[in-house]
Design a protein around this motif. Sequence first.
Motif, PDB file in Angstrom:
ATOM      1  N   GLY C  58      -2.295  46.826  19.275  1.00  0.00           N
ATOM      2  CA  GLY C  58      -2.090  46.277  17.930  1.00  0.00           C
ATOM      3  C   GLY C  58      -2.079  47.339  16.854  1.00  0.00           C
ATOM      4  N   ARG C  59      -2.368  48.590  17.257  1.00  0.00           N
ATOM      5  CA  ARG C  59      -2.418  49.667  16.265  1.00  0.00           C
ATOM      6  C   ARG C  59      -1.035  50.138  15.828  1.00  0.00           C
ATOM      7  NH1 ARG C  59      -5.795  53.479  19.603  1.00  0.00           N
ATOM      8  NH2 ARG C  59      -3.810  54.539  19.425  1.00  0.00           N
ATOM      9  N   TRP C  60       0.008  49.656  16.505  1.00  0.00           N
ATOM     10  CA  TRP C  60       1.361  50.197  16.248  1.00  0.00           C
ATOM     11  C   TRP C  60       1.750  50.152  14.773  1.00  0.00           C
ATOM     12  CZ3 TRP C  60       5.048  47.079  14.051  1.00  0.00           C
ATOM     13  CH2 TRP C  60       4.726  45.710  13.977  1.00  0.00           C
ATOM     14  N   PHE C  61       1.342  49.113  14.090  1.00  0.00           N
ATOM     15  CA  PHE C  61       1.754  48.976  12.678  1.00  0.00           C
ATOM     16  C   PHE C  61       1.245  50.162  11.862  1.00  0.00           C
ATOM     17  CE2 PHE C  61       1.186  47.517   8.310  1.00  0.00           C
ATOM     18  CZ  PHE C  61       2.399  46.895   8.044  1.00  0.00           C
ATOM     19  N   GLY C  62      -0.040  50.431  12.008  1.00  0.00           N
ATOM     20  CA  GLY C  62      -0.627  51.551  11.276  1.00  0.00           C
ATOM     21  C   GLY C  62      -0.001  52.874  11.679  1.00  0.00           C
ATOM     22  N   GLU C  63       0.242  53.052  12.972  1.00  0.00           N
ATOM     23  CA  GLU C  63       0.790  54.344  13.420  1.00  0.00           C
ATOM     24  C   GLU C  63       2.206  54.544  12.913  1.00  0.00           C
ATOM     25  OE1 GLU C  63       0.150  54.888  17.560  1.00  0.00           O
ATOM     26  OE2 GLU C  63      -1.998  55.246  17.231  1.00  0.00           O
ATOM     27  N   MET C  64       2.989  53.471  12.975  1.00  0.00           N
ATOM     28  CA  MET C  64       4.363  53.621  12.484  1.00  0.00           C
ATOM     29  C   MET C  64       4.369  53.860  10.976  1.00  0.00           C
ATOM     30  SD  MET C  64       6.739  51.014  14.567  1.00  0.00           S
ATOM     31  CE  MET C  64       8.223  51.821  13.994  1.00  0.00           C
ATOM     32  N   LEU C  65       3.456  53.162  10.297  1.00  0.00           N
ATOM     33  CA  LEU C  65       3.421  53.298   8.843  1.00  0.00           C
ATOM     34  C   LEU C  65       2.983  54.702   8.435  1.00  0.00           C
ATOM     35  CD1 LEU C  65       3.795  51.513   6.305  1.00  0.00           C
ATOM     36  CD2 LEU C  65       1.333  51.132   6.321  1.00  0.00           C
ATOM     37  N   LEU C  66       1.904  55.160   9.049  1.00  0.00           N
ATOM     38  CA  LEU C  66       1.286  56.393   8.572  1.00  0.00           C
ATOM     39  C   LEU C  66       1.832  57.656   9.238  1.00  0.00           C
ATOM     40  CD1 LEU C  66      -0.590  54.314   7.289  1.00  0.00           C
ATOM     41  CD2 LEU C  66      -2.517  55.747   7.907  1.00  0.00           C
ATOM     42  N   PRO C 152      -1.325  49.102   1.122  1.00  0.00           N
ATOM     43  CA  PRO C 152      -1.296  49.580  -0.277  1.00  0.00           C
ATOM     44  C   PRO C 152      -1.667  51.061  -0.393  1.00  0.00           C
ATOM     45  CG  PRO C 152      -3.095  48.015   0.066  1.00  0.00           C
ATOM     46  CD  PRO C 152      -2.223  47.949   1.279  1.00  0.00           C
ATOM     47  N   GLN C 153      -2.575  51.506   0.456  1.00  0.00           N
ATOM     48  CA  GLN C 153      -2.939  52.931   0.397  1.00  0.00           C
ATOM     49  C   GLN C 153      -1.738  53.807   0.713  1.00  0.00           C
ATOM     50  OE1 GLN C 153      -6.240  53.656   2.999  1.00  0.00           O
ATOM     51  NE2 GLN C 153      -7.733  53.221   1.386  1.00  0.00           N
ATOM     52  N   TRP C 154      -1.024  53.413   1.758  1.00  0.00           N
ATOM     53  CA  TRP C 154       0.152  54.176   2.158  1.00  0.00           C
ATOM     54  C   TRP C 154       1.190  54.198   1.028  1.00  0.00           C
ATOM     55  CZ3 TRP C 154       5.102  52.097   2.478  1.00  0.00           C
ATOM     56  CH2 TRP C 154       6.090  52.951   2.998  1.00  0.00           C
ATOM     57  N   ALA C 155       1.481  53.006   0.477  1.00  0.00           N
ATOM     58  CA  ALA C 155       2.505  52.928  -0.567  1.00  0.00           C
ATOM     59  C   ALA C 155       2.101  53.777  -1.772  1.00  0.00           C
ATOM     60  CB  ALA C 155       2.726  51.479  -0.988  1.00  0.00           C
ATOM     61  N   VAL C 229      -0.472  73.341   1.923  1.00  0.00           N
ATOM     62  CA  VAL C 229       0.724  72.684   2.454  1.00  0.00           C
ATOM     63  C   VAL C 229       0.733  71.275   1.879  1.00  0.00           C
ATOM     64  CG1 VAL C 229       1.917  71.913   4.522  1.00  0.00           C
ATOM     65  CG2 VAL C 229       0.633  74.053   4.557  1.00  0.00           C
ATOM     66  N   TRP C 230       1.770  70.996   1.081  1.00  0.00           N
ATOM     67  CA  TRP C 230       1.775  69.750   0.312  1.00  0.00           C
ATOM     68  C   TRP C 230       1.679  68.493   1.161  1.00  0.00           C
ATOM     69  CZ3 TRP C 230       4.108  69.032  -4.992  1.00  0.00           C
ATOM     70  CH2 TRP C 230       3.886  70.179  -5.778  1.00  0.00           C
ATOM     71  N   THR C 231       2.403  68.525   2.288  1.00  0.00           N
ATOM     72  CA  THR C 231       2.465  67.302   3.088  1.00  0.00           C
ATOM     73  C   THR C 231       1.086  66.905   3.632  1.00  0.00           C
ATOM     74  OG1 THR C 231       3.092  68.706   4.924  1.00  0.00           O
ATOM     75  CG2 THR C 231       4.853  67.482   3.818  1.00  0.00           C
ATOM     76  N   ARG C 232       0.166  67.807   3.623  1.00  0.00           N
ATOM     77  CA  ARG C 232      -1.207  67.500   4.037  1.00  0.00           C
ATOM     78  C   ARG C 232      -1.769  66.319   3.258  1.00  0.00           C
ATOM     79  NH1 ARG C 232      -4.682  71.193   6.833  1.00  0.00           N
ATOM     80  NH2 ARG C 232      -6.698  70.198   6.533  1.00  0.00           N
ATOM     81  N   TRP C 233      -1.295  66.195   2.027  1.00  0.00           N
ATOM     82  CA  TRP C 233      -1.850  65.168   1.149  1.00  0.00           C
ATOM     83  C   TRP C 233      -1.562  63.755   1.617  1.00  0.00           C
ATOM     84  CZ3 TRP C 233      -1.026  66.992  -4.585  1.00  0.00           C
ATOM     85  CH2 TRP C 233      -1.660  68.244  -4.732  1.00  0.00           C
ATOM     86  N   VAL C 234      -0.487  63.607   2.392  1.00  0.00           N
ATOM     87  CA  VAL C 234      -0.181  62.251   2.864  1.00  0.00           C
ATOM     88  C   VAL C 234      -0.449  62.135   4.365  1.00  0.00           C
ATOM     89  CG1 VAL C 234       1.485  61.626   1.096  1.00  0.00           C
ATOM     90  CG2 VAL C 234       2.243  62.898   3.113  1.00  0.00           C
ATOM     91  N   THR C 247     -12.176  53.485  20.727  1.00  0.00           N
ATOM     92  CA  THR C 247     -10.926  53.178  20.037  1.00  0.00           C
ATOM     93  C   THR C 247     -10.900  53.959  18.734  1.00  0.00           C
ATOM     94  OG1 THR C 247     -11.997  51.313  19.009  1.00  0.00           O
ATOM     95  CG2 THR C 247     -10.587  50.854  20.907  1.00  0.00           C
ATOM     96  N   HIS C 248      -9.743  54.495  18.468  1.00  0.00           N
ATOM     97  CA  HIS C 248      -9.663  55.192  17.193  1.00  0.00           C
ATOM     98  C   HIS C 248      -8.564  54.567  16.337  1.00  0.00           C
ATOM     99  CE1 HIS C 248      -7.276  57.525  20.116  1.00  0.00           C
ATOM    100  NE2 HIS C 248      -6.401  57.528  19.147  1.00  0.00           N
ATOM    101  N   GLN C 249      -8.732  54.737  15.055  1.00  0.00           N
ATOM    102  CA  GLN C 249      -7.865  54.085  14.097  1.00  0.00           C
ATOM    103  C   GLN C 249      -7.443  55.146  13.076  1.00  0.00           C
ATOM    104  OE1 GLN C 249      -5.793  51.647  13.348  1.00  0.00           O
ATOM    105  NE2 GLN C 249      -7.305  50.030  13.375  1.00  0.00           N
TER     106      GLN C 249
END
Lengths: 298, 153, 349
Positions: C58-66, C152-155, C229-234, C247-249
């Motif tokens: 069920g973690r796929w959503f978070g992984e794909m998003l982040l 919302p955090q991601w957006a 490295v800027w991309t580190r921020w996201v 389990t890790h999240q």
Amino acid sequence: MIEINEVTKILGDREVLKNITLGVTKGTIFGLIGENGAGKTTLIKCLTGIYLPDQGRVRIGEQEVFDNPAVKARIGYVADQNHCFPGMKVKELIRFYRLSYSSFSEERFQSLNQVFQLDLNKRLKQLSKGMKMRLALGLNLSIQPEVLVLDEPTSGLDPIVKREVTNLLLQEVEERDTTIFISSHHLSDLERICDNIAIIQEGQIQYVNSLEGMKRNIKKLQVVFQEEPPQDLKDWPEVLAMEKLGRVHYLITKEYSREFEEKLKGCRLMFLEEVDLSLEDMFIYAAGEGLKNGKVLV
Amino acid sequence: MYIKCTSSTNTRGTHNTIARFGDGGDILLNIDARSSKPIYEQIVEQVKENIMKGILQPGDRLPSVREMSTLLTINPNTVSKAYQELEREKAIETIRGKGTFVTQNYQPKKDEDKLQEVRDLLKKVVIESHYMGLGQAEIIAMLEDIYQELGER
Amino acid sequence: MAKYWSKALFYNERRNGFWASAFLTGLLVKTPLIDMISNLNHLKDAYERGLLTGSDWGRWFGEMLLLGNGGMLIVALIIVGWLVLYQFRDSRQEAAGDLMASMPFTRRQIIFTKWVTGVMAIAVPFVVIFLLLTVFYWVNTEWISTPFRLLPQWATLYFLFLACFYSFMFFVQTVMGHPGIASVIGVICTMIPWYLLSAIPVILRQLLGLNYGDAALLDGIERLGEYTVWTRWVRPRYEYLFPDWTTHQLIYTHYGLKVISMVAVIVLFYWLAQQAYAKNPLEKNGKLLMFRFLEPVLIWGFAVCLGMLIVFLFGLGYGSGFFGLVLYLVAGTAIGYWLAKKAVLYYQG
């Protein structure tokens, strides 16, 4: 209405304007004549608040122009190149002007467009040079400006459009008492319509006067003396140049007056007559030798 | 009212303009911006000449400042100035709201300067004629001819 | 508000903003939304066939998003860069720039309206995608084990990240007169802190004959470099979850701090841009730099960076001793200086 006070502008390493002072009264037409590169456009850009002068001030209606929208709202500016926003449609540009100037009059534009016949759905890049000029002029007349600044508005236009443009400007002055500042590299474009004319050369104003004043002040006189002319005739303050052909002396004066004529008559004259002097010659005498090769007087 | 206007420009920037008005008054003006004579003086002189020649009759309407300015492509301020001068000389009069008209009985004013000017001009003509071998009688005859031509106004 | 905002100028800016928004929305609909929909279909398919095992599918959503959108981020950065370029392209041309300057706007109105339009153009797609993803999340909530707050955090983080880049590029445009070159230099500048912080310790160690670990200061600087490295921020981190720690999240660490610092960066660069633009001499439109005092900064900056690059390319091997290294550095810097000087002279004309 317009006060340009000791304006100096440096572009790169070149002093393009050198200590320029000019004034224009409300409701008059002021002509600025100079060759390409003489500094006309730079002066106009200082006047319209695009450039900040390095020294001196530019004021319109007692207010500084630079970064001052209150003044800029009352100035119309028709640039020498109107090829901006190529992708924009004519009607979009009109909308932009209407949003930018609260004094914009849609009816005025429409009545002007009765004459101009601009297709409002065309894009700006599709317009010819004459059409772009008409559009720029139409828009700037529609904002009902107090001061209208035009940078070589008639260059490259055919004589019919030229005349149409000129007449619009004349009407504007007559009806709305607009003050007009106009530049050209040809005297002939301006000689009929300007109250005052300034000649700019290498960033300096060589001469400012009304054409009438110039015609009244600059004269060529043909003089024959009964005996020898006064020794110091050449050094008289009124005498700008002197030439001798046999017994006839030709005198050019920049400050003609009755007193000067009387003064001459006091030197036992046989004959004194005014010789016709062309406008070109007047300018050459007024502005100095530098203009002799100039094309501005064409 | 309509204005019919023919206009041509020659190389010296001279405009020959004939303006025709619905109420009968034509006016013929020939302005040379390059002449050493100021434009407003040219207008003053030529309007007077038009009146003298009878091209403009007393009571005829003159073009408005705006019409004149557009017709001749000259500065409206210059036209105003010329009209003011003409009014001062009582050659024309402006009736508010109606327009500018040629005065009913225009009596050219003889002012000192102008008189001297005319005298000087005549003097020049006399000298010139003398060297051409013309005598006094011939010149007077010639003057009379010219008066005839202009309709003895 | 009228002191800052001009309706007329917005009318003029809207086109660039609209296109950038459209492209960005399209991009975000593709990744992550469409990617997620197709992934969900696979998942449902696998479920039908009884292939779903374990507890963490069920973690796929978070992984794909982040995680699953590195390419998306690059494309998004390109769109933002393009937006800035187009926003300044017109106003840096003599005709249009002069015309705008002669119209009744203050410099502040011009720059603020432009900037707000740009930021809005970036914000709108994220609002749109956030709403779409929210619907998607709640419709398919039984297939998703990721906590909703990540969305919302991601957006927010992605929006702020792009806005940071936007603000920075925007600022670079206000000190330079040539939009194309300004874009290139702007992008290079985003990498310079990292470049300097990582390169200087390496070169100094070689010069001084040290190894990694010998000088704590140099190692510190090098580690600091990684943070620039800027991309580190996201970038998110895995966290093992209580109670079983197996389990890790994915989560964002230091979320609040990141948000605050990015907002600070955005505001700072806008403020700098406004100050710079107010002092822009418009006669330098089309020239390289707006301000003369930046010429030596650009020339020496380029020279030193090139010098160091030359050292990296040729001078770091065995055999090049202290003097060899210095020689490469000096030669590289000299060449860089000469090139930059030429370029500046050419464009400042």
